[in-house]
Design a protein around this motif. Structure first.
Motif, PDB file in Angstrom:
ATOM      1  N   LYS A 173       0.824  -1.210   0.000  1.00 35.67           N
ATOM      2  CA  LYS A 173       0.000   0.000   0.000  1.00 35.67           C
ATOM      3  C   LYS A 173       0.860   1.263   0.000  1.00 35.67           C
ATOM      4  N   SER A 174       2.028   1.181   0.608  1.00 37.69           N
ATOM      5  CA  SER A 174       2.893   2.365   0.700  1.00 37.69           C
ATOM      6  C   SER A 174       3.403   2.825  -0.661  1.00 37.69           C
ATOM      7  N   PHE A 175       3.280   1.977  -1.679  1.00 35.21           N
ATOM      8  CA  PHE A 175       3.762   2.335  -3.016  1.00 35.21           C
ATOM      9  C   PHE A 175       2.729   3.125  -3.818  1.00 35.21           C
ATOM     10  N   PHE A 176       1.526   3.259  -3.299  1.00 32.93           N
ATOM     11  CA  PHE A 176       0.438   3.869  -4.056  1.00 32.93           C
ATOM     12  C   PHE A 176      -0.128   5.076  -3.319  1.00 32.93           C
ATOM     13  N   LEU A 182     -10.445   1.421  -5.634  1.00 31.58           N
ATOM     14  CA  LEU A 182     -10.925   0.499  -6.666  1.00 31.58           C
ATOM     15  C   LEU A 182     -12.427   0.285  -6.523  1.00 31.58           C
ATOM     16  N   LYS A 183     -13.088   1.228  -5.847  1.00 25.88           N
ATOM     17  CA  LYS A 183     -14.523   1.119  -5.636  1.00 25.88           C
ATOM     18  C   LYS A 183     -15.245   1.090  -6.978  1.00 25.88           C
ATOM     19  N   GLY A 184     -16.165   0.163  -7.114  1.00 19.55           N
ATOM     20  CA  GLY A 184     -16.901   0.012  -8.359  1.00 19.55           C
ATOM     21  C   GLY A 184     -16.291  -0.996  -9.312  1.00 19.55           C
ATOM     22  N   GLU A 198      -4.804 -15.682   1.368  1.00 16.63           N
ATOM     23  CA  GLU A 198      -5.316 -14.701   2.327  1.00 16.63           C
ATOM     24  C   GLU A 198      -4.924 -13.286   1.933  1.00 16.63           C
ATOM     25  N   ALA A 199      -3.666 -13.087   1.605  1.00 13.62           N
ATOM     26  CA  ALA A 199      -3.137 -11.739   1.393  1.00 13.62           C
ATOM     27  C   ALA A 199      -3.763 -11.029   0.202  1.00 13.62           C
ATOM     28  N   LEU A 204      -7.189  -6.487  -1.999  1.00 15.16           N
ATOM     29  CA  LEU A 204      -8.028  -5.900  -3.040  1.00 15.16           C
ATOM     30  C   LEU A 204      -9.329  -5.369  -2.448  1.00 15.16           C
ATOM     31  N   GLU A 205      -9.903  -6.104  -1.513  1.00 16.57           N
ATOM     32  CA  GLU A 205     -11.137  -5.661  -0.857  1.00 16.57           C
ATOM     33  C   GLU A 205     -10.914  -4.375  -0.062  1.00 16.57           C
ATOM     34  N   SER A 206      -9.721  -4.223   0.500  1.00 15.24           N
ATOM     35  CA  SER A 206      -9.441  -3.028   1.302  1.00 15.24           C
ATOM     36  C   SER A 206      -9.451  -1.758   0.463  1.00 15.24           C
ATOM     37  N   TYR A 207      -9.295  -1.899  -0.859  1.00 11.25           N
ATOM     38  CA  TYR A 207      -9.369  -0.755  -1.765  1.00 11.25           C
ATOM     39  C   TYR A 207     -10.794  -0.508  -2.264  1.00 11.25           C
ATOM     40  N   GLY A 208     -11.745  -1.273  -1.773  1.00 10.40           N
ATOM     41  CA  GLY A 208     -13.137  -1.058  -2.129  1.00 10.40           C
ATOM     42  C   GLY A 208     -13.639  -1.860  -3.310  1.00 10.40           C
ATOM     43  N   ALA A 209     -12.808  -2.739  -3.865  1.00  7.71           N
ATOM     44  CA  ALA A 209     -13.225  -3.539  -5.017  1.00  7.71           C
ATOM     45  C   ALA A 209     -14.188  -4.644  -4.586  1.00  7.71           C
ATOM     46  N   SER A 210     -15.043  -5.059  -5.515  1.00  4.63           N
ATOM     47  CA  SER A 210     -15.857  -6.259  -5.323  1.00  4.63           C
ATOM     48  C   SER A 210     -15.027  -7.438  -5.811  1.00  4.63           C
ATOM     49  N   VAL A 211     -14.640  -8.324  -4.913  1.00  8.24           N
ATOM     50  CA  VAL A 211     -13.676  -9.383  -5.215  1.00  8.24           C
ATOM     51  C   VAL A 211     -14.376 -10.740  -5.243  1.00  8.24           C
TER      52      VAL A 211
END
Length: 457
Positions: A173-176, A182-184, A198-199, A204-211
């Protein structure tokens, strides 16, 4: 030492069928002793040393991990036990935790019954060849009945770290940009029942994406089994089934990546490198306007990048070879057609999840779909055959092979090539044929395959 094997190390550490030489707990124990000795001797710090150790989800990984750890502890070196993590996480956390080296117990994309020992340097890169030679020499000289070594409080200790997945995710995350979202977006991901199970989905979910995760329930024997980057048809089906904007397929240890666009079309390492190179160039982040690839990459990649003023350097197969050139030439991007991508400014080794995040950031910030991004690459027709063999004769000692290859090469009129090499990790020979005409690719390939079957069966 087993007489039938001259060298323990292949193209990516030590690898073989678990519990058969050389992938035995005895060798893992000796490797732990050897690694502790060699890495300590090359470390200038007088502080107490540590080695980080991670593993994938194979049934045999704990057995080999604990044997290796025992060897390290016997030399007075501490161990940070990371648990199940992708290989690139082990490399990155080697540097974060200020260790003298790291080890990943994994056979990457191989079946569950294989396993391997992958070594990392203190800076998170793959261990260089000279240090591997020193470790191999120590292993072969290991005194199985030896009784000398540190005692009492001088023995190494184990620290079981509890938040390694979170630490790895936070590092990525520190690179971005902190506002990245990524919501939507709808993302399908196949983690190969491996070390990323797990990782990857949770990040990906933590960025708001539907995974939509697939192959995410490891049981010790299903890693890479009809799933992951070696079976990309699965992620194609998953994308079409879920209506995803992007599909991600990783291999068992998470360093290899295959993508799928929203139309169900695959993107291999060459597609990904083309997208990243052009984006980095636009952002003035492509060091010396140069990309490093291996001999397996499509000739169309060279032409596509050269049209944009980007120089291409080719190396032998293996992401470690790519990384060595990146480091020596102070470059920022390289990788393999197979999906090992190294964004060297962020990671010293191939990282599938990191690479997927970079692609997702490009898609999110530009609003351009993956299918549109990949259109820039104009490929030559290319086909790769993997032939199982019972022996690895030196290619230059196979009667008639050179003549046949020279004759075939001449028919391409400078617009094609033939590559033939043995796998460094499996009992296979790999044949790659590439030319402007697809029919010619198939004709030449079948002729060479017939010859190789007769010569190497």
């Amino acid at each position: 030492m087993h007489p039938s094997v001259d060298s323990l190390f292949g193209t990516d550490g030590i690898r073989g069928k678990a519990n058969l030489y050389p992938m035995t707990p005895q060798i893992a124990l000796a490797a732990g002793v050897a690694a502790a000795k060699v890495l300590t001797s090359h470390c200038q710090s007088k502080n107490r040393h540590r080695i980080v150790v991670g593993r994938d989800t194979r049934l045999s990984s704990r057995m080999l991990e604990y044997a290796f750890i025992s060897g390290v502890l016997s030399q007075g070196v501490d161990v940070y036990e990371l648990g199940v993590l992708p290989s690139p996480a082990v490399g990155s956390l080697t540097k974060v935790y200020e260790a003298i080296g790291g080890l990943m117990v994994s056979a990457s994309h191989n079946p569950f019954y294989d396993n391997g020992l992958k070594f990392f340097s203190f800076d998170g890169s793959k261990l260089d060849g000279e240090l591997e030679k020193e470790i191999e020499k120590e292993i072969k000289q290991f005194d199985w009945l030896g009784t000398e070594g540190p005692t009492g409080s001088q023995l190494g200790n184990i620290l079981l770290l509890e938040h390694t997945t979170r630490d790895y995710q936070n590092l990525l995350k520190s690179f971005f940009p902190s506002e990245m979202s990524l919501k939507g977006m709808r993302i399908a991901i196949d983690t190969a029942n491996g070390a990323s199970f797990e990782a990857a989905p949770s990040l990906l979910e933590s960025y708001g994406a539907s995974v939509f995760p697939f192959s995410k329930e490891p049981n010790g024997i299903n890693i890479n089994f009809n799933c992951g980057s070696m079976y990309p048809q699965n992620i194609q089906q998953a994308v079409l089934m879920t209506g995803a904007d992007l599909g991600i397929a990783l291999d068992g240890d998470g360093d290899r990546l295959v993508l799928c666009d929203e139309k169900g079309q695959l993107c291999d390492g060459d597609d990904i490198l083309a997208i990243l190179a052009l984006d980095f160039l636009k952002k003035k982040a492509l060091s010396k306007n140069t990309v490093v690839v291996t001999v397996m990459s499509n000739l169309g990649l060279d032409e596509t990048l050269q049209e944009e003023g980007i120089r291409v350097i080719r190396t032998d197969v293996g992401d470690r070879n790519v990384a060595e050139v990146l480091k020596k030439e102070e470059l920022s991007l390289g990788g393999e057609q197979s999906g090992h991508i190294i964004p060297f400014a962020y990671s010293k080794t191939a990282d599938g999840l990191l690479t997927a995040l970079i692609i997702l950031e490009i898609m999110s910030s530009t609003g351009i779909s993956l299918s549109s991004l990949k259109k820039k690459l104009k490929r030559y027709p290319q086909k790769l055959w993997n032939l199982e063999i019972s022996q690895k004769k030196p290619l230059d000692e196979i009667p008639g092979l050179k003549k046949l290859m020279d004759e075939a090469q001449a028919t391409f009129n400078g617009k094609g090539r033939i590559l033939l090499r043995y796998s460094g990790t499996e009992s296979k020979i790999r044949l790659l044929v590439e030319a402007k005409d697809e029919d010619q690719v198939n004709e030449v390939g079948q002729k060479l395959l017939t010859f190789l079957r007769e010569s190497l069966s």
